[in-house]
Scaffold this motif. Structure first.
Motif, PDB file in Angstrom:
ATOM      1  N   ARG A   1      25.202  65.174  28.942  1.00 34.01           N
ATOM      2  CA  ARG A   1      24.877  65.966  30.433  1.00 34.01           C
ATOM      3  C   ARG A   1      24.117  64.839  31.061  1.00 34.01           C
ATOM      4  NH1 ARG A   1      22.585  71.573  31.731  1.00 34.01           N
ATOM      5  NH2 ARG A   1      24.698  72.121  31.117  1.00 34.01           N
ATOM      6  N   ILE A   2      24.460  64.174  32.049  1.00 34.83           N
ATOM      7  CA  ILE A   2      23.727  63.208  32.546  1.00 34.83           C
ATOM      8  C   ILE A   2      23.140  63.659  34.081  1.00 34.83           C
ATOM      9  CG2 ILE A   2      24.904  61.096  31.600  1.00 34.83           C
ATOM     10  CD1 ILE A   2      26.789  61.107  33.964  1.00 34.83           C
ATOM     11  N   ALA A   3      21.895  63.164  34.424  1.00 40.40           N
ATOM     12  CA  ALA A   3      21.427  63.381  35.699  1.00 40.40           C
ATOM     13  C   ALA A   3      20.586  62.730  35.953  1.00 40.40           C
ATOM     14  CB  ALA A   3      20.326  65.131  35.320  1.00 40.40           C
ATOM     15  N   LYS A   4      20.016  62.394  37.333  1.00 42.29           N
ATOM     16  CA  LYS A   4      19.092  61.316  37.598  1.00 42.29           C
ATOM     17  C   LYS A   4      17.748  61.659  37.117  1.00 42.29           C
ATOM     18  CE  LYS A   4      17.816  58.942  41.828  1.00 42.29           C
ATOM     19  NZ  LYS A   4      17.759  58.818  43.391  1.00 42.29           N
ATOM     20  N   ILE A   5      17.181  60.585  36.645  1.00 41.38           N
ATOM     21  CA  ILE A   5      15.621  60.609  36.274  1.00 41.38           C
ATOM     22  C   ILE A   5      14.727  60.049  37.202  1.00 41.38           C
ATOM     23  CG2 ILE A   5      14.639  59.133  34.886  1.00 41.38           C
ATOM     24  CD1 ILE A   5      16.325  62.061  33.909  1.00 41.38           C
ATOM     25  N   THR A   6      13.748  60.540  37.205  1.00 37.48           N
ATOM     26  CA  THR A   6      12.623  60.126  38.149  1.00 37.48           C
ATOM     27  C   THR A   6      11.720  59.252  37.348  1.00 37.48           C
ATOM     28  OG1 THR A   6      11.580  62.276  37.723  1.00 37.48           O
ATOM     29  CG2 THR A   6      12.890  61.973  39.889  1.00 37.48           C
ATOM     30  N   ALA A   7      11.033  59.958  36.134  1.00 39.25           N
ATOM     31  CA  ALA A   7       9.651  59.375  35.933  1.00 39.25           C
ATOM     32  C   ALA A   7      10.297  58.306  34.563  1.00 39.25           C
ATOM     33  CB  ALA A   7       8.672  60.276  35.375  1.00 39.25           C
ATOM     34  N   THR A   8      11.174  58.888  34.089  1.00 38.04           N
ATOM     35  CA  THR A   8      11.670  58.166  32.735  1.00 38.04           C
ATOM     36  C   THR A   8      13.365  58.166  32.907  1.00 38.04           C
ATOM     37  OG1 THR A   8      10.840  59.864  31.854  1.00 38.04           O
ATOM     38  CG2 THR A   8      10.657  58.102  30.435  1.00 38.04           C
ATOM     39  N   THR A   9      13.874  56.852  32.417  1.00 35.07           N
ATOM     40  CA  THR A   9      15.349  56.715  32.440  1.00 35.07           C
ATOM     41  C   THR A   9      15.732  56.774  31.163  1.00 35.07           C
ATOM     42  OG1 THR A   9      15.330  55.680  34.605  1.00 35.07           O
ATOM     43  CG2 THR A   9      17.262  55.376  33.260  1.00 35.07           C
ATOM     44  N   VAL A  10      17.137  57.190  30.961  1.00 38.73           N
ATOM     45  CA  VAL A  10      17.843  57.227  29.969  1.00 38.73           C
ATOM     46  C   VAL A  10      17.860  56.230  28.740  1.00 38.73           C
ATOM     47  CG1 VAL A  10      19.963  56.446  30.837  1.00 38.73           C
ATOM     48  CG2 VAL A  10      19.870  58.097  28.876  1.00 38.73           C
ATOM     49  N   THR A  11      18.051  55.228  28.986  1.00 36.37           N
ATOM     50  CA  THR A  11      18.163  54.006  28.060  1.00 36.37           C
ATOM     51  C   THR A  11      17.634  52.942  27.984  1.00 36.37           C
ATOM     52  OG1 THR A  11      20.500  53.984  28.782  1.00 36.37           O
ATOM     53  CG2 THR A  11      20.068  54.615  26.427  1.00 36.37           C
ATOM     54  N   THR A  12      17.563  52.027  28.054  1.00 42.16           N
ATOM     55  CA  THR A  12      16.797  50.765  27.628  1.00 42.16           C
ATOM     56  C   THR A  12      16.786  49.794  28.751  1.00 42.16           C
ATOM     57  OG1 THR A  12      16.975  49.367  26.179  1.00 42.16           O
ATOM     58  CG2 THR A  12      18.892  49.775  26.820  1.00 42.16           C
TER      59      THR A  12
ATOM     60  N   ASP B   1      29.360  68.227  32.844  1.00 46.63           N
ATOM     61  CA  ASP B   1      29.291  69.126  34.307  1.00 46.63           C
ATOM     62  C   ASP B   1      28.877  68.398  35.244  1.00 46.63           C
ATOM     63  OD1 ASP B   1      30.042  71.373  32.575  1.00 46.63           O
ATOM     64  OD2 ASP B   1      28.043  71.505  31.520  1.00 46.63           O
ATOM     65  N   SER B   2      29.435  68.581  36.395  1.00 44.00           N
ATOM     66  CA  SER B   2      28.779  68.025  37.596  1.00 44.00           C
ATOM     67  C   SER B   2      27.528  68.402  37.946  1.00 44.00           C
ATOM     68  CB  SER B   2      30.009  68.138  38.616  1.00 44.00           C
ATOM     69  OG  SER B   2      29.436  67.616  39.718  1.00 44.00           O
ATOM     70  N   ASN B   3      26.764  67.307  38.489  1.00 49.40           N
ATOM     71  CA  ASN B   3      25.494  67.659  38.790  1.00 49.40           C
ATOM     72  C   ASN B   3      25.251  66.978  40.427  1.00 49.40           C
ATOM     73  OD1 ASN B   3      24.102  64.965  38.614  1.00 49.40           O
ATOM     74  ND2 ASN B   3      24.898  65.314  36.494  1.00 49.40           N
ATOM     75  N   PRO B   4      24.295  67.319  41.274  1.00 45.11           N
ATOM     76  CA  PRO B   4      24.293  66.793  42.670  1.00 45.11           C
ATOM     77  C   PRO B   4      24.440  65.462  42.529  1.00 45.11           C
ATOM     78  CG  PRO B   4      22.957  68.718  42.439  1.00 45.11           C
ATOM     79  CD  PRO B   4      23.387  68.404  40.948  1.00 45.11           C
ATOM     80  N   ASP B   5      23.730  64.480  41.754  1.00 41.51           N
ATOM     81  CA  ASP B   5      23.861  63.182  41.809  1.00 41.51           C
ATOM     82  C   ASP B   5      24.929  62.649  41.488  1.00 41.51           C
ATOM     83  OD1 ASP B   5      21.053  62.771  42.811  1.00 41.51           O
ATOM     84  OD2 ASP B   5      20.538  63.286  40.587  1.00 41.51           O
TER      85      ASP B   5
ATOM     86  N   ASP C   1      18.252  65.012  29.553  1.00 40.75           N
ATOM     87  CA  ASP C   1      17.926  66.174  29.414  1.00 40.75           C
ATOM     88  C   ASP C   1      16.623  66.724  30.522  1.00 40.75           C
ATOM     89  OD1 ASP C   1      19.407  66.800  27.518  1.00 40.75           O
ATOM     90  OD2 ASP C   1      18.140  66.929  25.829  1.00 40.75           O
ATOM     91  N   LEU C   2      16.304  65.645  31.229  1.00 41.63           N
ATOM     92  CA  LEU C   2      14.971  66.148  31.977  1.00 41.63           C
ATOM     93  C   LEU C   2      15.352  67.238  33.124  1.00 41.63           C
ATOM     94  CD1 LEU C   2      12.895  62.951  32.354  1.00 41.63           C
ATOM     95  CD2 LEU C   2      12.673  64.837  30.678  1.00 41.63           C
ATOM     96  N   ALA C   3      16.590  66.793  33.802  1.00 43.24           N
ATOM     97  CA  ALA C   3      17.020  67.781  34.991  1.00 43.24           C
ATOM     98  C   ALA C   3      17.131  69.146  34.295  1.00 43.24           C
ATOM     99  CB  ALA C   3      18.083  67.238  35.539  1.00 43.24           C
ATOM    100  N   ALA C   4      17.823  69.367  33.175  1.00 47.32           N
ATOM    101  CA  ALA C   4      18.112  70.484  32.782  1.00 47.32           C
ATOM    102  C   ALA C   4      16.977  71.268  32.167  1.00 47.32           C
ATOM    103  CB  ALA C   4      19.126  70.475  31.581  1.00 47.32           C
ATOM    104  N   ILE C   5      16.120  70.583  31.684  1.00 45.09           N
ATOM    105  CA  ILE C   5      14.752  71.153  31.228  1.00 45.09           C
ATOM    106  C   ILE C   5      13.885  71.895  32.127  1.00 45.09           C
ATOM    107  CG2 ILE C   5      12.527  70.677  30.380  1.00 45.09           C
ATOM    108  CD1 ILE C   5      13.862  68.624  28.402  1.00 45.09           C
ATOM    109  N   GLU C   6      13.929  70.870  33.340  1.00 50.46           N
ATOM    110  CA  GLU C   6      13.101  71.695  34.655  1.00 50.46           C
ATOM    111  C   GLU C   6      13.802  73.023  35.129  1.00 50.46           C
ATOM    112  OE1 GLU C   6      11.983  70.056  39.235  1.00 50.46           O
ATOM    113  OE2 GLU C   6      12.684  68.341  37.945  1.00 50.46           O
ATOM    114  N   GLU C   7      15.246  72.870  35.225  1.00 50.86           N
ATOM    115  CA  GLU C   7      15.921  74.050  35.427  1.00 50.86           C
ATOM    116  C   GLU C   7      15.611  75.317  34.629  1.00 50.86           C
ATOM    117  OE1 GLU C   7      20.560  75.274  36.358  1.00 50.86           O
ATOM    118  OE2 GLU C   7      20.041  73.262  36.007  1.00 50.86           O
TER     119      GLU C   7
END
Length: 441
Positions: free
Chosen positions: A2-13, A57-61, A290-296
């Motif tokens: 699941r991919i979602a836009k990140i704010t404080a930390t981004t997914v990979t390198t 799964d689609s997300n707004p971003d 995972d951050l967006a899903a964790i917040e939700e």
């Protein structure tokens, strides 16, 4: 995934050796982009309709990005695009049905480690010409190890992905725990979290599910192990070698040493994420999608500075060797509109839309200059460190069967943890099974 836009930390390198070093100091003159070529030729595909499969799964971003990409493609080429979102658990069945003669797409998103499998099924069309010119020629060739088979490239890297340790920074601050730099420090931190937060909390969650090898692989590779190596035209499994065994024992010790519960041996990263969202996990290996899903899932309780990442440490310090993951985009082998499909892939993976795909989706851009820019952000440091040591699974079409269908290593780990076999016995049996699977014709 699941991919979602990140704010404080981004997914990979970020500044990985992978991209920046591969490009060198001088670049060839830029060729016309896909966008300018399409614009100059006019609506060459007016009235045509493509089918695009997006995975997850689609997300707004992700939806916003896709809608804008499709609109740009239609404006430049005249072709419309029908978008279908395929949830990750359904992807294999959907691809299998399409490869067997069912209704397939013109263009599909695809996990990079899935490319060899579907090439072996003649389900993907070559796109070598796309990566040989224009923006795409800037994508480092070592990002295409899974995509290039017998001299032909069958998918274009769209965004990279690797993993780091997500942890409860608020708990670490409260308990005065320093970010672990060695494996022993990670173990000590996990035990302190459990001592203060309860025995039902996994200090560091054991992943024994479908994506278990992202964690096991990191530990085994760092210890000098390999899953298998190609010798001539035959795969030779290396699970019984000392390096792999050392990483395997480190992996199973998460449960045998009590850092993670024996009752949750089959949980995957999605299961762990849900427990993390509910205050039942201190640390686990994942990525920032995972951050967006964790917040939700936590109803807004877990976000911002309560969470952070650090690189998975090696046994004796330094960063562990991470899994080289990523999402690609490919032309389906039986595309109804193959030429228009290739134009879509050119546009989607050009620098403008390719970088946006990665950054909007919490993934790593595959263009060296975008990677270098990302490296300037301190929040990217854990992923930069991980990706610099990233490595892929065996590039064999049967790896998916070994990893997911037969769960060879997951079963071996459970045998050891449940006391049904020693590490030597379990790995010897797994070695034979893996070798047999990888060498199937």
């Amino acid at each position: 995934m699941r991919i979602a836009k990140i704010t404080a930390t981004t997914v990979t390198t970020a500044a990985l050796a992978l991209g920046v070093g591969a490009c060198g100091g001088s670049e060839a003159p830029a060729e016309p982009s896909a966008a300018s070529t399409a614009a100059a030729s006019g609506p060459a595909y007016a009235g045509k309709e493509l089918t695009l499969w997006r995975l997850g799964d689609s997300n707004p971003d992700a939806q916003k990005y896709t809608d804008e990409l499709v609109a740009a493609f239609q404006q430049q080429t005249g072709a419309s695009v029908k978008v279908e979102w395929i949830p990750w658990p359904q992807v294999n069945d959907k691809f299998t049905a399409a490869a067997a003669g069912g209704a397939g797409p013109d263009v599909t998103e695809i996990g990079n480690d899935q490319v060899p499998l579907w090439v072996s099924q003649e389900a993907l069309a070559p796109v070598t010409d796309i990566v040989s010119s224009g923006d795409q020629a800037q994508i480092p060739k070592n990002l295409m190890g899974l995509e290039t088979i017998d001299g032909e490239t069958y998918a274009v890297p769209w965004g990279g992905g690797t993993r780091a340790v997500l942890y409860r920074k608020d708990w670490f601050d409260e308990l005065k725990i320093e970010v672990p730099k060695t494996w022993d420090e990670l173990v000590a931190a996990a035990k302190k979290v459990q001592a203060e937060k309860g025995s039902d909390v996994d200090g560091f969650a054991f992943n024994g599910g479908s994506d278990a090898n992202h964690l096991l692989g990191s530990l085994a590779w760092t210890a000098g192990g390999e899953y298998a190596v190609k010798e001539g035209d035959k795969w030779v499994a290396k699970l019984a070698d000392p390096g792999f065994k050392a990483g395997f024992e480190q992996y199973t010790s998460l449960v045998t040493d009590g850092l993670s519960s024996k009752s949750r041996l089959t949980q995957n990263s999605s299961d762990i994420r849900t427990r993390f969202s509910n205050g039942k996990v201190g640390m686990y290996l994942t990525a920032s999608w995972d951050l967006a899903a964790i917040e939700e899932e936590s109803k807004g309780k877990l976000k911002g500075d309560k969470l952070a990442f650090f690189p998975l440490p090696g046994k004796d310090g330094g960063e562990a060797q991470a899994f080289l993951g990523g999402n690609d985009i490919a032309v389906w082998g039986t595309a109804k509109e193959p030429e228009a499909a290739k134009e879509f892939v050119k546009l989607a993976t050009g620098k403008e839309w390719g970088v946006r795909y990665a950054t909007d989706g919490g993934l790593l851009p595959v263009y060296p200059d975008a990677l270098a820019k990302l490296a300037e952000d301190p929040a990217q440091a854990p992923f930069a460190a991980a990706f610099a040591k990233a490595k892929a699974f065996p590039a064999d079409p049967n790896w998916t069967e070994a990893n997911e269908t037969k769960a060879v290593l997951q079963n071996a780990a459970r045998q050891v943890i449940e006391g049904k076999a020693s590490a030597d016995e379990a790995l010897a049996a797994a070695n034979t099974e893996l070798e047999d699977i990888l060498n199937q014709s």
